[in-house]
Design a protein around this motif. Structure first.
Motif, PDB file in Angstrom:
ATOM      1  N   GLY A 189       4.934   8.944   1.779  1.00 37.77           N
ATOM      2  CA  GLY A 189       5.841   9.510   2.942  1.00 37.77           C
ATOM      3  C   GLY A 189       5.219   8.952   4.375  1.00 37.77           C
ATOM      4  N   THR A 190       3.835   8.891   4.544  1.00 36.22           N
ATOM      5  CA  THR A 190       3.642   8.418   5.949  1.00 36.22           C
ATOM      6  C   THR A 190       3.959   6.989   5.938  1.00 36.22           C
ATOM      7  OG1 THR A 190       1.768  10.110   5.872  1.00 36.22           O
ATOM      8  CG2 THR A 190       1.549   8.168   7.497  1.00 36.22           C
ATOM      9  N   ALA A 191       3.599   6.084   4.876  1.00 39.20           N
ATOM     10  CA  ALA A 191       3.871   4.736   5.074  1.00 39.20           C
ATOM     11  C   ALA A 191       5.437   4.281   5.205  1.00 39.20           C
ATOM     12  CB  ALA A 191       3.407   4.100   3.587  1.00 39.20           C
ATOM     13  N   ILE A 192       6.387   5.091   4.863  1.00 38.33           N
ATOM     14  CA  ILE A 192       7.630   4.980   4.912  1.00 38.33           C
ATOM     15  C   ILE A 192       7.921   5.312   6.526  1.00 38.33           C
ATOM     16  CG2 ILE A 192       9.948   6.166   4.491  1.00 38.33           C
ATOM     17  CD1 ILE A 192       8.814   6.665   1.496  1.00 38.33           C
ATOM     18  N   TYR A 193       7.445   6.387   6.723  1.00 42.33           N
ATOM     19  CA  TYR A 193       7.451   6.906   8.230  1.00 42.33           C
ATOM     20  C   TYR A 193       7.143   5.687   9.346  1.00 42.33           C
ATOM     21  CZ  TYR A 193       6.156   9.029  12.911  1.00 42.33           C
ATOM     22  OH  TYR A 193       6.113   9.535  14.128  1.00 42.33           O
ATOM     23  N   GLU A 230       0.664  10.425  -2.485  1.00 41.06           N
ATOM     24  CA  GLU A 230       0.902  11.484  -1.347  1.00 41.06           C
ATOM     25  C   GLU A 230       0.792  10.618   0.086  1.00 41.06           C
ATOM     26  OE1 GLU A 230      -0.839  15.423  -2.214  1.00 41.06           O
ATOM     27  OE2 GLU A 230      -2.168  14.158  -2.946  1.00 41.06           O
ATOM     28  N   LEU A 231       0.461   9.191   0.020  1.00 41.05           N
ATOM     29  CA  LEU A 231       0.474   8.461   0.918  1.00 41.05           C
ATOM     30  C   LEU A 231       1.852   7.810   1.331  1.00 41.05           C
ATOM     31  CD1 LEU A 231      -2.975   6.636   0.280  1.00 41.05           C
ATOM     32  CD2 LEU A 231      -2.522   8.031   2.302  1.00 41.05           C
ATOM     33  N   LEU A 260       5.857  -6.830   2.968  1.00 39.64           N
ATOM     34  CA  LEU A 260       4.729  -7.485   2.161  1.00 39.64           C
ATOM     35  C   LEU A 260       3.653  -6.554   2.367  1.00 39.64           C
ATOM     36  CD1 LEU A 260       3.161  -9.915   1.213  1.00 39.64           C
ATOM     37  CD2 LEU A 260       2.855 -10.616   3.715  1.00 39.64           C
ATOM     38  N   ILE A 261       3.213  -6.298   1.158  1.00 41.08           N
ATOM     39  CA  ILE A 261       1.884  -5.160   0.945  1.00 41.08           C
ATOM     40  C   ILE A 261       0.647  -6.092   0.541  1.00 41.08           C
ATOM     41  CG2 ILE A 261       0.964  -3.339   0.064  1.00 41.08           C
ATOM     42  CD1 ILE A 261       4.687  -3.719  -0.026  1.00 41.08           C
ATOM     43  N   THR A 262      -0.035  -6.342   1.355  1.00 36.06           N
ATOM     44  CA  THR A 262      -1.422  -7.085   0.728  1.00 36.06           C
ATOM     45  C   THR A 262      -2.348  -6.254  -0.324  1.00 36.06           C
ATOM     46  OG1 THR A 262      -2.969  -6.391   2.592  1.00 36.06           O
ATOM     47  CG2 THR A 262      -1.529  -8.434   2.819  1.00 36.06           C
ATOM     48  N   GLY A 263      -2.809  -6.927  -1.259  1.00 32.52           N
ATOM     49  CA  GLY A 263      -3.567  -5.982  -1.990  1.00 32.52           C
ATOM     50  C   GLY A 263      -2.856  -5.132  -2.955  1.00 32.52           C
ATOM     51  N   SER A 264      -1.573  -5.338  -3.558  1.00 32.34           N
ATOM     52  CA  SER A 264      -0.838  -4.181  -3.798  1.00 32.34           C
ATOM     53  C   SER A 264      -0.536  -4.367  -5.604  1.00 32.34           C
ATOM     54  CB  SER A 264       0.524  -4.372  -3.230  1.00 32.34           C
ATOM     55  OG  SER A 264       0.988  -5.649  -3.235  1.00 32.34           O
ATOM     56  N   SER A 265      -1.442  -4.992  -6.253  1.00 33.19           N
ATOM     57  CA  SER A 265      -1.187  -4.964  -7.823  1.00 33.19           C
ATOM     58  C   SER A 265      -1.595  -3.648  -8.055  1.00 33.19           C
ATOM     59  CB  SER A 265      -1.721  -6.126  -8.423  1.00 33.19           C
ATOM     60  OG  SER A 265      -3.239  -6.050  -8.082  1.00 33.19           O
ATOM     61  N   ARG A 266      -2.463  -2.869  -7.844  1.00 38.19           N
ATOM     62  CA  ARG A 266      -3.033  -1.603  -8.209  1.00 38.19           C
ATOM     63  C   ARG A 266      -3.406  -0.565  -7.018  1.00 38.19           C
ATOM     64  NH1 ARG A 266      -9.027  -3.541 -10.547  1.00 38.19           N
ATOM     65  NH2 ARG A 266      -9.870  -4.580  -8.788  1.00 38.19           N
ATOM     66  N   GLY A 267      -3.812   0.503  -7.371  1.00 36.44           N
ATOM     67  CA  GLY A 267      -4.444   1.394  -6.289  1.00 36.44           C
ATOM     68  C   GLY A 267      -3.437   1.777  -5.131  1.00 36.44           C
ATOM     69  N   LEU A 268      -4.089   2.041  -4.037  1.00 39.14           N
ATOM     70  CA  LEU A 268      -3.294   2.477  -2.791  1.00 39.14           C
ATOM     71  C   LEU A 268      -2.156   1.496  -2.507  1.00 39.14           C
ATOM     72  CD1 LEU A 268      -5.919   4.055  -0.385  1.00 39.14           C
ATOM     73  CD2 LEU A 268      -4.779   4.881  -2.355  1.00 39.14           C
ATOM     74  N   GLY A 269      -2.468   0.210  -2.681  1.00 45.04           N
ATOM     75  CA  GLY A 269      -1.328  -0.950  -2.279  1.00 45.04           C
ATOM     76  C   GLY A 269      -0.088  -0.752  -3.208  1.00 45.04           C
ATOM     77  N   ARG A 270      -0.561  -0.398  -4.549  1.00 45.64           N
ATOM     78  CA  ARG A 270       0.548  -0.307  -5.489  1.00 45.64           C
ATOM     79  C   ARG A 270       1.497   0.980  -4.922  1.00 45.64           C
ATOM     80  NH1 ARG A 270       1.803  -1.277 -11.173  1.00 45.64           N
ATOM     81  NH2 ARG A 270       3.700  -0.247 -11.434  1.00 45.64           N
ATOM     82  N   ALA A 271       0.756   1.835  -4.673  1.00 43.49           N
ATOM     83  CA  ALA A 271       1.274   3.226  -4.192  1.00 43.49           C
ATOM     84  C   ALA A 271       2.186   3.062  -2.935  1.00 43.49           C
ATOM     85  CB  ALA A 271       0.470   4.148  -3.887  1.00 43.49           C
ATOM     86  N   PHE A 272       1.589   2.168  -1.951  1.00 46.20           N
ATOM     87  CA  PHE A 272       2.662   1.863  -0.853  1.00 46.20           C
ATOM     88  C   PHE A 272       3.717   0.918  -1.117  1.00 46.20           C
ATOM     89  CE2 PHE A 272       0.098   3.819   1.840  1.00 46.20           C
ATOM     90  CZ  PHE A 272      -1.294   3.206   2.161  1.00 46.20           C
ATOM     91  N   ALA A 273       3.601   0.184  -2.147  1.00 44.54           N
ATOM     92  CA  ALA A 273       4.603  -0.597  -2.582  1.00 44.54           C
ATOM     93  C   ALA A 273       5.899  -0.044  -3.396  1.00 44.54           C
ATOM     94  CB  ALA A 273       4.044  -1.739  -3.501  1.00 44.54           C
ATOM     95  N   ILE A 314      -2.865   3.858   8.826  1.00 45.37           N
ATOM     96  CA  ILE A 314      -2.929   5.313   8.009  1.00 45.37           C
ATOM     97  C   ILE A 314      -4.438   5.232   7.757  1.00 45.37           C
ATOM     98  CG2 ILE A 314      -2.353   6.219   5.774  1.00 45.37           C
ATOM     99  CD1 ILE A 314       0.311   4.776   5.768  1.00 45.37           C
ATOM    100  N   GLY A 315      -4.680   6.527   7.680  1.00 36.78           N
ATOM    101  CA  GLY A 315      -6.431   6.768   7.368  1.00 36.78           C
ATOM    102  C   GLY A 315      -6.308   7.523   6.186  1.00 36.78           C
ATOM    103  N   PRO A 316      -6.517   6.879   4.742  1.00 37.17           N
ATOM    104  CA  PRO A 316      -6.495   7.796   3.639  1.00 37.17           C
ATOM    105  C   PRO A 316      -7.641   8.631   3.515  1.00 37.17           C
ATOM    106  CG  PRO A 316      -5.678   5.608   3.104  1.00 37.17           C
ATOM    107  CD  PRO A 316      -6.437   5.711   4.672  1.00 37.17           C
ATOM    108  N   GLY A 317      -7.519   9.955   2.915  1.00 41.04           N
ATOM    109  CA  GLY A 317      -8.857  10.439   2.766  1.00 41.04           C
ATOM    110  C   GLY A 317      -9.572  10.013   1.374  1.00 41.04           C
ATOM    111  N   TYR A 318     -10.266  11.011   0.746  1.00 41.53           N
ATOM    112  CA  TYR A 318     -10.801  10.852  -0.555  1.00 41.53           C
ATOM    113  C   TYR A 318      -9.706  10.803  -1.637  1.00 41.53           C
ATOM    114  CZ  TYR A 318     -15.416  10.115   1.302  1.00 41.53           C
ATOM    115  OH  TYR A 318     -16.472   9.661   1.792  1.00 41.53           O
ATOM    116  N   MET A 319      -9.330   9.574  -1.981  1.00 46.98           N
ATOM    117  CA  MET A 319      -8.265   9.504  -2.950  1.00 46.98           C
ATOM    118  C   MET A 319      -8.573   8.983  -4.242  1.00 46.98           C
ATOM    119  SD  MET A 319      -5.875  10.003  -0.343  1.00 46.98           S
ATOM    120  CE  MET A 319      -4.362   9.948  -1.217  1.00 46.98           C
ATOM    121  N   LEU A 320      -7.648   9.451  -5.371  1.00 46.11           N
ATOM    122  CA  LEU A 320      -8.159   9.097  -6.800  1.00 46.11           C
ATOM    123  C   LEU A 320      -7.615   7.894  -7.078  1.00 46.11           C
ATOM    124  CD1 LEU A 320      -7.062  12.758  -8.124  1.00 46.11           C
ATOM    125  CD2 LEU A 320      -9.192  11.833  -8.205  1.00 46.11           C
TER     126      LEU A 320
END
Ligand code: GCO
Length: 255
Positions: A227-231, A224-225, A14-27, A187-193
């Motif tokens: 791999g760390t999320a999978i780990y 680029e996040l 379950l990924i909260t806030g995942s319809s876009r942005g970083l959450g979508r990338a994690f999903a 996970i502490g993301p840096g400045y992400m697009l």
């Protein structure tokens, strides 16, 4: 043996806030590693579009529309999972908003809203997920922090305080739930697009500052996040607990 450690086949995330942005990338990242993913948000239309796109990409996707700041709504969502026999193996507490204003002009309600979405929700959703993980003796919780979990930047005080809290909530989760086979990390993301940072990426001065301040010399891409999320969601991190991993191009490590 090593690659299987990162295999999420048979896991539900379950990924909260995942319809876009970083959450979508994690999903997308967890789905690519074999997980069935459940997208969350409050905008059902946006969720449906994201789920359709990911399904067309060949991923196993479901949606769960609920407001992570609504305690009763979160409880109902997990009771729904229970009724449907859905076991959440992996929780990515990603939901978050940004609100940029100097503290001297900041309204208390705006402060509180950021803390509710960015910090308290991680506790509430984490608690409901952990209640179900404890009897199973295993679970993965990945909270999403920020560079502002460590360092402050002017005009983003509530976000900074919330993300600092995410770092310590992660340690509190490890302290209480590690004995139950649950690993809680961040996970502490840096400045992400991302859309959230569009006001910054479109500001030449800020864009130049990020590129000069980051050893990688560039903004990060949300993908680029993954791999760390999978780990942190996989067996590869079964003896890692209470940590925050910065994925920031090196920014937090240098002056
Ligand atoms: C800001 C940005 C940051 C980044 C990220 C950095 O206004 O400074 O929104 O908060 O999004 O959190 O790690």
């Amino acid at each position: 043996m090593s690659i299987e450690l990162f295999d999420l086949t048979g896991k539900t995330a379950l990924i909260t806030g995942s319809s876009r942005g970083l959450g979508r990338a994690f999903a997308e990242g967890l789905a690519a590693a074999g997980a069935r993913v459940i997208l969350n948000g409050v905008n059902e239309e946006r969720l449906a579009v994201a789920a359709q796109e990911m399904t067309e990409a060949g991923y196993r996707v479901d949606v769960a529309a609920f407001d992570v700041t609504d305690d009763a709504g979160v409880r109902e969502a997990f009771e729904h999972f229970d009724r449907d026999g859905v076991a959440i193996d992996i929780l990515i507490n990603n939901a978050g908003i940004q609100f940029r204003k100097a503290m001297l002009e900041l309204e208390t309600a705006d402060w509180q809203r950021v803390l509710d979405v960015n910090l308290t929700s991680a506790f509430v959703v984490g608690r409901e997920a952990a209640k179900r993980m404890v009897p199973r003796g295993k679970g993965k919780i990945v909270n999403i922090g920020s560079l502002t979990s460590e360092l402050a930047r002017a005009t983003v005080a509530p976000y900074t305080v919330a993300k600092g809290g995410i770092k310590m909530l992660t340690k509190a989760m490890a302290a209480e739930w590690g004995q139950h086979g649950i690993q809680a990390n961040a996970i502490g993301p840096g400045y992400m697009l991302t859309d959230m940072n569009e006001a910054l990426t479109s500001n030449p001065e800020f864009d130049g500052w990020v590129k000069g301040r980051t050893p990688a010399g560039r903004w990060g891409n949300p993908e680029e996040l993954a791999g760390t999320a999978i780990y942190l969601s996989s067996a590869a991190s079964d003896y890692v607990n209470g940590h925050i991993v910065y994925v920031d191009g090196g920014m937090i490590s240098v002056l």
